[in-house]
Design an enzyme around this catalytic site. Structure first.
Site, mmCIF file in Angstrom:
data_model
loop_
_atom_site.group_PDB
_atom_site.id
_atom_site.type_symbol
_atom_site.label_atom_id
_atom_site.label_comp_id
_atom_site.label_asym_id
_atom_site.label_seq_id
_atom_site.Cartn_x
_atom_site.Cartn_y
_atom_site.Cartn_z
ATOM 1 N N HIS A 35 95.512 -100.574 -28.020
ATOM 2 C CA HIS A 35 94.486 -99.540 -27.869
ATOM 3 C C HIS A 35 95.116 -98.150 -27.928
ATOM 4 C CE1 HIS A 35 91.703 -97.146 -25.149
ATOM 5 N NE2 HIS A 35 90.894 -97.550 -26.116
ATOM 6 N N HIS A 77 90.936 -89.085 -29.967
ATOM 7 C CA HIS A 77 89.788 -89.674 -29.284
ATOM 8 C C HIS A 77 88.748 -88.628 -28.898
ATOM 9 C CE1 HIS A 77 87.480 -90.994 -25.732
ATOM 10 N NE2 HIS A 77 87.459 -92.162 -26.348
#
Length: 283
Positions: A35, A77
């Site tokens: 991740h 992100h």
């Protein structure tokens, strides 16, 4: 389209109860996905994080992508630069050249890493590697550029020969989003590219343009039968973000196919015991 209504009997819930009462685990093969790279050990979305994830034997890498002012896809992100760089303001307000001057690692206590990681560079890293590693790309929404992010993504995948895989198993790239409309766009532009509909809770509908369902780990803790119900409708499961040992074991017990974790090395060590076929051994 069919809703994910509960089945009369949940095989996954039964397996979980049996495993916990007997101390055994019904393991299935799953892929360990890093991740934002090995983000527990390196600054997220940096080249160092992804290189470490590959070295640690991750089966897949996950990244979030946003469009720059001049139309490049970059691995960031947040909408704003403030948390993960020494810059400020929206990613979408900067050009790629401007982002190339910022430090994206020192915020985490790591050595400086100057320059944003582009999706182009991440795809090039995987193309040069001698072991197949699947890439899971999450497109972020809502954004000021709307569907342009999916159009640019599919164009880039085409340049790397990743836009027309023969099957899910052979696909080098999987595209994800919390936006069902975004996944519909991907299927219209590149029908063979696998898609994941990410969800924090149960989806009200199961759209045909979602090949994989992506619940958060909190969802699976509260509803362990979700994986079996999805599988009964032909949908494997991608679970995010799984870091606690008990949660890793829960995903293995339930039959999760793809497990996103910040520490692929730790997760692999929990799953890949002697004789285990839960995860593929690194080559």
């Amino acid at each position: 389209m069919s809703a994910l209504t509960p089945l009369a009997v949940s095989p996954a819930a039964d397996r979980l109860a049996t495993a916990r009462s007997t101390g055994t685990i019904d393991r299935v093969h799953l892929e360990v996905v890093a991740h934002r790279g090995a983000s527990a050990h390196r600054a997220e979305h940096t080249l160092a994080a992804y290189e470490l994830a590959i070295a640690d034997g991750a089966d897949g890498l996950e990244c979030d992508v946003r469009l720059t002012k001049d139309g490049h896809l970059v691995c960031v992100h947040d909408r704003l630069l403030d948390r993960t760089s020494d810059g400020t303001g929206p990613v979408s307000a900067r050009t790629l050249d401007e982002l190339a001057e910022l430090d994206f690692a020192s915020w985490s206590g790591a050595e400086p890493e100057i320059g944003v990681l582009s999706l182009d560079a991440l795809l090039a890293l995987l193309a040069d590697h001698d072991r197949p590693v699947r890439l899971f790309v999450e497109t972020k929404h809502p954004i000021r550029y709307g569907g342009q992010v999916e159009r640019e993504l599919v164009r880039l995948l085409g340049r790397y020969g990743k836009a027309s895989p023969l099957s899910l198993d052979t696909a080098g790239v999987v595209v994800m989003s919390f936006s069902s409309a975004a996944m519909r766009r991907v299927k219209r532009l590149a029908p063979a590219v696998p898609t994941v509909l990410l969800t924090a809770g149960p989806p009200r509908k199961l759209p045909p343009w979602a090949d994989i369902l992506g619940p958060g780990i909190r969802k699976l803790r509260a509803d362990p039968g979700f994986v079996a119900r999805a599988a009964a409708r032909g949908r494997p499961t991608y679970c995010w973000t799984v870091n606690e040992p008990e949660d890793v074991r829960l995903c293995a017990e339930l039959g999760v196919r793809y497990l996103a974790t910040d520490s692929p090395s730790t997760t692999r060590s929990l799953l890949a015991g002697p004789g285990s076929t839960t995860v593929a051994k690194p080559k």
